[in-house]
Motif scaffolding. Structure first.
Motif, short mmCIF file in Angstrom:
data_model
loop_
_atom_site.label_atom_id
_atom_site.label_comp_id
_atom_site.label_asym_id
_atom_site.label_seq_id
_atom_site.Cartn_x
_atom_site.Cartn_y
_atom_site.Cartn_z
N LEU A 138 0.83 -1.21 0.00
CA LEU A 138 0.00 0.00 0.00
C LEU A 138 0.86 1.26 0.00
O LEU A 138 0.51 2.25 -0.65
CB LEU A 138 -0.96 -0.01 1.19
CG LEU A 138 -2.06 -1.06 1.13
CD1 LEU A 138 -2.78 -1.17 2.46
CD2 LEU A 138 -3.04 -0.75 0.00
N GLU A 139 1.98 1.22 0.69
CA GLU A 139 2.89 2.37 0.72
C GLU A 139 3.52 2.60 -0.66
O GLU A 139 3.65 3.74 -1.11
CB GLU A 139 3.99 2.14 1.77
CG GLU A 139 4.98 3.27 1.89
CD GLU A 139 4.37 4.55 2.46
OE1 GLU A 139 4.86 5.64 2.09
OE2 GLU A 139 3.44 4.47 3.26
N ASN A 151 2.34 1.64 -3.55
CA ASN A 151 1.35 1.78 -4.62
C ASN A 151 0.19 2.64 -4.14
O ASN A 151 -0.87 2.14 -3.79
CB ASN A 151 0.84 0.40 -5.05
CG ASN A 151 1.94 -0.45 -5.61
OD1 ASN A 151 2.31 -0.31 -6.76
ND2 ASN A 151 2.51 -1.33 -4.79
N ARG A 152 0.39 3.93 -4.16
CA ARG A 152 -0.59 4.89 -3.64
C ARG A 152 -1.93 4.82 -4.36
O ARG A 152 -2.95 5.25 -3.84
CB ARG A 152 -0.04 6.31 -3.72
CG ARG A 152 1.17 6.54 -2.88
CD ARG A 152 0.75 6.73 -1.48
NE ARG A 152 1.93 7.01 -0.65
CZ ARG A 152 1.86 7.09 0.63
NH1 ARG A 152 0.72 6.94 1.25
NH2 ARG A 152 2.94 7.32 1.34
N HIS A 153 -1.95 4.31 -5.58
CA HIS A 153 -3.19 4.21 -6.35
C HIS A 153 -4.04 3.00 -5.94
O HIS A 153 -5.21 2.94 -6.23
CB HIS A 153 -2.87 4.10 -7.84
CG HIS A 153 -2.06 2.88 -8.15
ND1 HIS A 153 -0.70 2.82 -7.93
CD2 HIS A 153 -2.44 1.66 -8.61
CE1 HIS A 153 -0.27 1.62 -8.26
NE2 HIS A 153 -1.28 0.89 -8.67
N ASP A 174 -6.36 0.97 -3.92
CA ASP A 174 -7.29 1.34 -2.86
C ASP A 174 -8.40 0.31 -2.66
O ASP A 174 -9.45 0.62 -2.11
CB ASP A 174 -7.88 2.72 -3.12
CG ASP A 174 -8.67 2.79 -4.42
OD1 ASP A 174 -8.70 1.79 -5.17
OD2 ASP A 174 -9.25 3.85 -4.69
N ALA A 208 -4.97 2.97 5.47
CA ALA A 208 -3.94 3.58 4.63
C ALA A 208 -4.50 4.67 3.73
O ALA A 208 -3.80 5.64 3.41
CB ALA A 208 -3.26 2.51 3.78
N ARG A 209 -5.75 4.53 3.34
CA ARG A 209 -6.34 5.48 2.38
C ARG A 209 -7.31 6.47 3.02
O ARG A 209 -7.86 7.34 2.34
CB ARG A 209 -7.07 4.72 1.26
CG ARG A 209 -6.17 3.80 0.48
CD ARG A 209 -5.08 4.59 -0.27
NE ARG A 209 -4.18 3.70 -0.98
CZ ARG A 209 -2.93 3.44 -0.59
NH1 ARG A 209 -2.43 4.02 0.48
NH2 ARG A 209 -2.17 2.63 -1.28
#
Length: 130
Positions: free
Chosen positions: A59-60, A62-64, A66, A98-99
């Protein structure tokens, strides 16, 4: 006699379902709390042996990403014999945390066949029934 017995069975089923719903509400786990307690070494997916650090790292990086399916495709969570029955909500909690969204926003794992593992004996019994 059959109709009387059928009504009694239906009544018992309704009663059992109401009781099950109450138990599920009363003992539902506090998902955000459990997600917060998970350390990087905590195993998120028991079937595939995936630690929380793998999910958080993905997740860190790959910010996209979700959704739980994005995590599944990269980290293999939910790909074991249970098909995500045990790790889906934990992964969704990690994605939500994370999001900044909700567990519902993170979605659910896409169902794959078999939806529920079935023993080979069960299949064999289908053919023996003829």
């Amino acid at each position: 006699v059959d109709a009387v017995r059928a009504r009694a069975i239906e009544r018992d089923l309704r009663r059992s379902r109401r009781f099950a719903a109450v138990v599920q509400r009363m003992f539902a786990p506090e998902r955000p709390g459990l997600t917060a307690l998970a350390s990087p070494a905590t195993t998120v997916c028991r079937c595939e042996g995936i630690p929380r650090s793998d999910v958080d790292g993905f997740l860190e990086a790959n910010r996209h990403a979700d959704t739980v399916d994005a995590v599944k495709l990269s980290c293999r969570t939910g790909m074991g014999p249970c098909q995500g029955r045990y790790c889906e909500t934990t992964v969704a909690g990690a994605v939500a945390a994370a999001r900044g969204g909700t567990v519902s926003d993170a979605g659910r794992f896409a169902a794959q066949l078999p939806v529920k593992p079935v023993s080979l004996q069960t299949y064999a019994d289908l053919f023996d029934a003829d």
